[in-house]
Scaffold this motif. Structure first.
Motif, short mmCIF file in Angstrom:
data_model
loop_
_atom_site.label_atom_id
_atom_site.label_comp_id
_atom_site.label_asym_id
_atom_site.label_seq_id
_atom_site.Cartn_x
_atom_site.Cartn_y
_atom_site.Cartn_z
N TYR A 4 0.82 -1.20 0.00
CA TYR A 4 0.00 0.00 0.00
C TYR A 4 0.87 1.26 0.00
O TYR A 4 1.83 1.37 0.76
N ARG A 38 -9.42 -11.16 2.48
CA ARG A 38 -10.16 -9.95 2.09
C ARG A 38 -10.57 -10.02 0.62
O ARG A 38 -9.94 -10.73 -0.17
N GLU A 72 -9.97 -8.89 -2.31
CA GLU A 72 -9.07 -8.26 -3.27
C GLU A 72 -8.61 -9.34 -4.24
O GLU A 72 -8.29 -10.45 -3.84
N SER A 115 -5.88 -9.86 -5.64
CA SER A 115 -4.54 -10.38 -5.36
C SER A 115 -4.52 -11.34 -4.17
O SER A 115 -3.52 -12.02 -3.95
N LYS A 116 -5.63 -11.41 -3.42
CA LYS A 116 -5.69 -12.34 -2.28
C LYS A 116 -6.04 -13.77 -2.71
O LYS A 116 -6.10 -14.66 -1.89
N GLU A 142 -16.17 -0.82 -5.88
CA GLU A 142 -15.13 -1.73 -6.37
C GLU A 142 -15.26 -3.11 -5.74
O GLU A 142 -15.13 -4.14 -6.43
N VAL A 143 -15.53 -3.16 -4.43
CA VAL A 143 -15.69 -4.45 -3.76
C VAL A 143 -16.94 -5.16 -4.26
O VAL A 143 -16.92 -6.37 -4.54
#
Length: 466
Positions: free
Chosen positions: A125, A205, A207, A209-210, A246-247
């Motif tokens: 981040y 989470r 995301e 990338s997770k 976005e989520v």
């Protein structure tokens, strides 16, 4: 002592939304139990806007107005930033120590008069990374050896005594809590039958990338190639505070992908699991998957799962390459769903459990007590220091180049954590194998590598200059 702490993450009395909030709670309560007065300044949100206590000596004040939800917490009016600096400065008046969790308070001039410790909790981040480059405290804590090397090879390039202030305090896990636990209350949240279902845990989470796309690919193979028709994949839904367009779009995209693969009946999206029930949650599983490409600074979930008796499969990305030796946890290359599925199928069929050697290694190296003592020593013994002095080291013909911490060589090429790519670069691979401690421009030219090609590898992050 009076200790002021800073958290850019919202904090909650009962819920934990990730590794960083979990750790600041553990650290602050430990210091409170030692008799120190701790005040934590945190970001307010709709679900956390009233101060509360984690301990009689630990007060959480959600007063900071960083933008929610992430990303871009600093995407706020300048007056909000000014007010937050004012708030932090006011609380530092009369304080003995300042502890910054995640390095995201980007104003070193506000704290240089007080002994300060900064812990960087991630490698991705932008606010955390900027906080590392702006660090001017007594100690900069990395939570793994991988992260230490990453910080030293980026931020540390510009400060002569940076390494002397850089300290590794490995993330610790309370093995008295994360142990095999009979599922009871968790079954009110997760509608599964542990006696009948083959349960895969995806405790991450929302995301990309997770690793949810990779988990879906593995589930597809488990159901349609390995014939595991009783498969249930558990995916937690984010707390309301984390919801954003976005989520929501990500969840919709994943649910469409699941439907297109005829897996809808095999996926259960459930409410966020309270921290107190996580041992029960992990204990439900036949296997926990950590197959994403997020460049973790530590990455708790697979190791907590192991502690609860559920084996894990991780991708060879960042810390997961090294936290456990290869023979103690199953690792696959990022994107290799076929290998991950083959391992997972075997785990499910054999009802495999983590080995005693794996558990012994975890208990010896990643216990919570040593972590808490490490933080306490760093914070309580901190002192004011002169600002780090900037230095510029020119790149010359004598400069040596080597593979950075965020890349690794394997039999098929080079993997780059931040590009999430496996690349076959024969000329570079040959150089790195021939000169594992580093090579010069002249040595590269002798291998018919042009200066432009060498600079391209350097600019793309496949090499660092020593």
């Amino acid at each position: 002592m009076k200790i002021v702490m800073f958290s850019i993450n919202p904090l909650f009395r009962d819920y934990v939304t990730g590794g960083a909030p979990k750790q600041i709670k553990n650290i602050s309560v430990y210091l409170g139990e030692l008799g120190h007065e701790v005040v934590i300044l945190a970001t307010r949100c709709v679900d956390s806007c009233v101060e509360f206590r984690w301990h009689e000596n630990v007060l959480v004040k959600p007063i900071l107005r960083f933008r929610q939800p992430f990303p871009q917490p600093y995407g706020i009016p300048a007056y909000d930033i000014a007010n937050m600096i004012q708030d932090v400065a006011t609380h530092l008046d009369g304080a003995d120590r300042f502890y910054m969790h995640d390095g995201e308070f980007l104003f070193p001039y506000a704290y240089q008069h007080i002994p300060t410790v900064v812990a960087l909790r991630d490698n991705v981040y932008p606010e955390t990374i900027l906080g590392g480059f702006l660090f001017q405290g007594d100690r900069l804590i990395a939570v793994s050896e991988y992260s230490r090397r990453f910080y030293a090879e980026t931020m540390g390039r510009f400060f002569a005594d940076f390494d002397e202030r850089l300290l590794v305090v490995s993330t610790g896990i309370d093995w008295d809590i994360f142990k095999p636990t009979t599922p009871k209350e968790i079954l009110e949240i997760v509608p599964v039958d542990p006696a009948q279902d083959a349960i895969v845990i995806h405790p991450h989470r929302p995301e990309p990338s997770k690793g949810l796309p990779q988990t879906i690919a593995v589930a597809d193979l488990l159901v349609h190639q390995y014939g595991i028709k009783n498969l249930k994949v558990l995916v937690p839904r984010w707390l309301k505070v984390g919801l954003s367009p976005e989520v929501a779009a990500f969840y919709q995209e994943m649910e469409t992908e699941i439907q297109s693969r005829h897996l809808t009946e095999h996926f259960i999206f459930h409410e966020w699991v309270p921290q107190s029930l996580m041992p029960q949650y992990y204990s439900l599983g036949a296997v926990t998957l950590g197959l994403g490409n997020f460049v973790e600074s530590f990455g708790n979930a697979p190791y907590e799962s192991l502690g609860c008796g559920t084996p894990a499969i991780v991708s060879r990305v960042s810390t997961h390459r090294e936290l456990l030796p290869d023979h103690l946890i199953d690792k696959v290359h990022f994107g290799d769903a076929e290998t991950a599925a083959a391992i997972a199928a075997q785990m499910i069929i054999e009802k495999r459990k983590p080995s005693p050697e794996t558990l012994a290694y975890l208990h010896e190296n990643y216990g919570v007590q040593s972590q808490l003592e490490g933080y306490a020593q760093a914070i309580l013994n901190a002192k004011c220091r002169e600002p780090l002095a900037y230095r510029h080291t020119p790149i010359t013909a004598e400069t040596r180049y080597k593979l950075p911490a965020w890349c690794y060589l394997w039999e098929g090429g080079i993997y780059h954590d931040f590009l999430a790519q496996h690349q076959i670069i024969p000329a570079l691979q040959t150089l790195l194998q021939q000169y594992p401690q580093g090579f010069s421009e002249q040595q590269a030219i002798a291998q018919n590598i042009s200066p432009a090609q060498l600079e391209g590898w350097y600019r793309d992050g496949y090499l660092i200059a020593q």
